[in-house]
Design an enzyme around this catalytic site. Structure first.
Site, PDB file in Angstrom:
ATOM      1  N   HIS A   1       0.874  -1.216  -0.140  1.00 54.86           N
ATOM      2  CA  HIS A   1      -0.047   0.164  -0.015  1.00 54.86           C
ATOM      3  C   HIS A   1       0.813   1.202   0.050  1.00 54.86           C
ATOM      4  CE1 HIS A   1      -3.062  -2.826   0.944  1.00 54.86           C
ATOM      5  NE2 HIS A   1      -3.710  -2.340   0.208  1.00 54.86           N
TER       6      HIS A   1
ATOM      7  N   ASN B   1      -3.991  -7.720  -6.504  1.00 53.31           N
ATOM      8  CA  ASN B   1      -2.899  -7.643  -5.466  1.00 53.31           C
ATOM      9  C   ASN B   1      -3.102  -8.469  -4.400  1.00 53.31           C
ATOM     10  OD1 ASN B   1      -2.648  -5.244  -7.039  1.00 53.31           O
ATOM     11  ND2 ASN B   1      -3.466  -3.786  -5.554  1.00 53.31           N
ATOM     12  N   ASP B   2      -4.247  -8.792  -3.732  1.00 53.71           N
ATOM     13  CA  ASP B   2      -4.146  -9.697  -2.769  1.00 53.71           C
ATOM     14  C   ASP B   2      -4.507 -11.168  -3.395  1.00 53.71           C
ATOM     15  OD1 ASP B   2      -3.951  -8.590  -0.324  1.00 53.71           O
ATOM     16  OD2 ASP B   2      -5.647  -7.301  -0.623  1.00 53.71           O
TER      17      ASP B   2
ATOM     18  N   CYS C   1      -9.639  -4.188 -10.368  1.00 57.49           N
ATOM     19  CA  CYS C   1      -9.369  -3.119  -9.505  1.00 57.49           C
ATOM     20  C   CYS C   1      -7.880  -3.266  -9.076  1.00 57.49           C
ATOM     21  CB  CYS C   1     -10.256  -2.609  -8.480  1.00 57.49           C
ATOM     22  SG  CYS C   1     -10.224  -3.427  -7.316  1.00 57.49           S
TER      23      CYS C   1
HETATM   24  C1  PEP Z   1      -6.368  -5.525  -4.326  1.00 57.76           C
HETATM   25  O1  PEP Z   1      -6.009  -6.337  -3.471  1.00 57.76           O
HETATM   26  O2  PEP Z   1      -5.980  -5.934  -5.508  1.00 57.76           O
HETATM   27  C2  PEP Z   1      -6.802  -4.526  -4.075  1.00 57.76           C
HETATM   28  C3  PEP Z   1      -7.333  -3.700  -5.236  1.00 57.76           C
HETATM   29  O3  PEP Z   1      -6.913  -4.081  -2.748  1.00 57.76           O
HETATM   30  P1  PEP Z   1      -5.909  -3.407  -1.976  1.00 57.76           P
HETATM   31  O4  PEP Z   1      -4.640  -3.193  -2.708  1.00 57.76           O
HETATM   32  O5  PEP Z   1      -6.470  -2.031  -1.309  1.00 57.76           O
HETATM   33  O6  PEP Z   1      -5.748  -4.500  -1.018  1.00 57.76           O
HETATM   34 MG    MG Z   2      -6.564  -5.984  -1.656  1.00 59.58          MG
END
Ligand code: PEP
Ligand code: MG
Length: 574
Positions: free
Chosen positions: A194, A458-459, A506
């Site tokens: 983040h 991402n997660d 996203c």
């Molecule tokens: C993700 O995990 O891809 C996401 C968009 O959420 P964050 O990056 O805020 O965990």
């Molecule tokens: Mg996430």
């Protein structure tokens, strides 16, 4: 001496400027042994820092403006009491004597011991005072190392400076949004941490994972941040500098050219409309969203409203932030994600000390365990839904009962607003983030309950490949092209399309130019990304023939050889 460091680029472009070293006191504490003869002097340094911290607090109390909230005085008093307590003002002296270590180290050790004691306290209010204790320690640390601290540069000069830090938390990064630095580099951090995502939202060239930059670079040294190649050049010679100035102006020219696409509808060569949405962290990001011509907000990461503060934003404060976004986006969709706190995004000292925070009480899990916090936020979002096209997005769902409980809270929040006669959109859509492999593999049970889905790559990558997004030691293993990741991503898009459940991506994959055609080939028609990436992705969409990329995407999906996958992808993007 000139040298080059290699890192991972989190934000593209080239910037040339002078190094500005930034410390986060807690992270920068040195540990060294001192001879027995130096012990009294070290204790004297420690005592002097305590006195200085007390003087600072007294001065602050003296200067409280008459219109400041009442809690402000109470907060300063509490900090003074903590500072007076012998566990902070005396115990580190014993550690200096016993371990013959420097005062900073003794203080940090004592902070950790006290932190563990706070952890064991049952009363949540008292437990939360651990954050106050840490803030007091940081004040003393700053007094101890204060002489070495760099003075704040004048604002007008900021764009010529490149911030060099060892590591910064997302909360620290948020504070940088108030500045206009020219570039940003850190020693640690993965590209989808983040901290990195926030660095990207600063819209300046940025690198992470440089390992020793903070120690090797001196204040004021000339730096070139090459966010295109992931390279930091320290003290470049005149020829190298001239070459980079040329590349910098070429890059800026390309960016300007992309600006012309702002109002062009995003569609592939065969006329299929593609939705390009923006990710934001704060209402102030809307300017960039408009500059990029985004068709809506696909992800509003609300947790950043909760950071760098001692209290939590109340219903009215949250409502105003959400309403501002909804209003300024007019009829365009605004997907507001409920609080995704936890892991690397800690509320001041709250949840960060869990044994394994990325697998702990994060996101929806945290909200379901704190119904009051959740209901306050849901009411604020629902109220904002009266002012625009607001949708609610639940992060990190893995179990059906989590969705059912969250939906019950939405109903409860609606009932509370009805009782107060407050308007909201009764048909507000509720969606879920697919970012845990379990959710990706068990998609139908989520599609049955939710109005839309958003793929958090991402997660999803973090949990599929078992690598901590924030840990730069395993950053090289973070691979969006891993066959398992591609299988999951393609499966989710395909299953959602087949079930006619709207699906967007996203995560950072959505803004990765090299992956645009691949995702289009998998059937994705809605992308949400940082606004700075949007026009480049649009240009790629405009130059893509869907029929041509579908077959290539399937080939890539079938490939089990990483080298072959990369070769096929390069061909797809040629
Ligand atoms: C993700 O995990 O891809 C996401 C968009 O959420 P964050 O990056 O805020 O965990
Ligand atoms: Mg996430």
């Amino acid at each position: 001496m000139n040298f080059v460091l290699h890192g991972s680029s989190v934000s593209s472009g080239i910037t040339i400027g002078r190094a500005h070293l930034v410390s986060s006191a807690r992270l920068e504490v040195a540990h060294y042994e001192i001879p027995a003869s130096a012990v009294p002097g070290e204790i004297f340094r420690f005592d002097a820092a305590i006195v200085r911290a007390k003087q600072e607090l007294a001065q602050l109390e003296h200067q409280i403006p008459s219109d400041a909230p009442a809690e402000f005085g109470a907060f300063l008093q509490l900090h003074r009491m903590i500072l007076d307590d012998s566990s902070l003002s005396h115990a580190p002296r014993d550690i200096i004597r016993a371990q013959r270590c420097n005062a900073e180290w003794a203080l940090v050790q004592q902070m950790e011991t006290l932190g563990e004691q706070f952890e064991r306290i049952e009363d949540p209010y008292l437990r939360e005072r651990s954050a106050d204790m840490q803030q007091v320690v940081e004040r003393v640390l700053k007094a101890l190392i204060g002489d070495k601290a760099q003075p704040e540069p004048p604002r007008a000069e900021e764009h010529k400076l490149i911030v060099v830090a060892h590591d910064l938390s997302p909360a620290d990064m948020l504070l940088f949004k108030r500045h206009e630095y020219g570039g940003f580099v850190t020693d640690v951090g993965g590209v989808t941490s983040h901290t990195a995502i926030l660095a990207r939202s600063l819209n300046i060239p940025a690198l992470v994972g440089l390992h020793h930059a903070r120690h090797m670079i001196r204040e004021g040294e000339m730096l070139v941040v090459d966010g295109i190649q992931g390279v930091l050049v320290v003290n470049p010679d005149p020829l190298v500098l001239a070459e980079y100035r040329l590349r910098q102006s070429q890059h800026e020219l390309e960016r300007k050219k992309l600006g012309r696409l702002k109002s062009t509808p995003a569609a592939t060569l065969d006329g299929t409309a593609i939705e390009l949405l923006a990710n934001i962290e704060l209402p102030q990001d809307l300017e960039q969203v408009h500059d990029a011509g985004a068709e809506g907000i696909g992800l509003f990461r609300t947790e950043f409203l909760f950071m760098n503060r001692r209290d939590q934003p109340g219903e009215d404060e949250q409502f105003e932030a959400y309403r501002e976004v909804a209003r300024r986006m007019r009829a365009k969709p605004v997907v507001i994600r409920t609080l995704d706190i936890g892991a690397d995004k800690a509320l001041d000292g709250h949840v960060e000390s869990m044994p394994n925070p990325a697998l702990g009480l994060r996101a929806i899990r945290y909200c379901l365990s704190e119904p009051h916090v959740f209901l306050v936020q849901l009411r604020a979002i629902l109220r904002a839904s009266h002012h625009g096209q607001v949708r609610i997005l639940l992060p990190m769902v893995a179990h059906v009962h989590e969705v059912d409980q969250a939906l019950a809270f939405v109903r409860q929040a609606k009932g509370q607003l009805d009782a107060r006669g407050v308007p909201y959109d009764p048909r507000v859509q509720v969606g879920g983030m697919i970012e845990i492999p379990a959710a990706a593999l068990a998609l139908p049970m989520f599609m049955k309950r939710l109005d839309f889905l958003s793929l958090g790559t991402n997660d999803l990558i973090q949990y599929t490949l078992a690598i901590d997004r924030t840990d730069d030691a395993v950053a090289h293993l973070y691979d969006p092209l891993h066959p398992a990741v591609l299988q999951l991503v393609a499966h989710v898009i395909h299953a959602a399309n087949r079930g006619r459940t709207p699906i967007a991506v996203c995560g950072e994959m959505a803004g990765e130019l090299a992956l645009t055609r691949l995702l289009l080939g998998f059937g994705l028609r809605s992308f949400s990304m940082h606004p700075a990436q949007l026009l480049a992705v649009k240009e790629r969409v405009l130059r893509t023939e869907l029929a041509a990329v579908q077959g290539a995407a399937q080939k890539i999906l079938r490939s089990s050889d990483p080298a072959k996958t990369r070769e096929l992808l390069a061909r797809l993007n040629a």
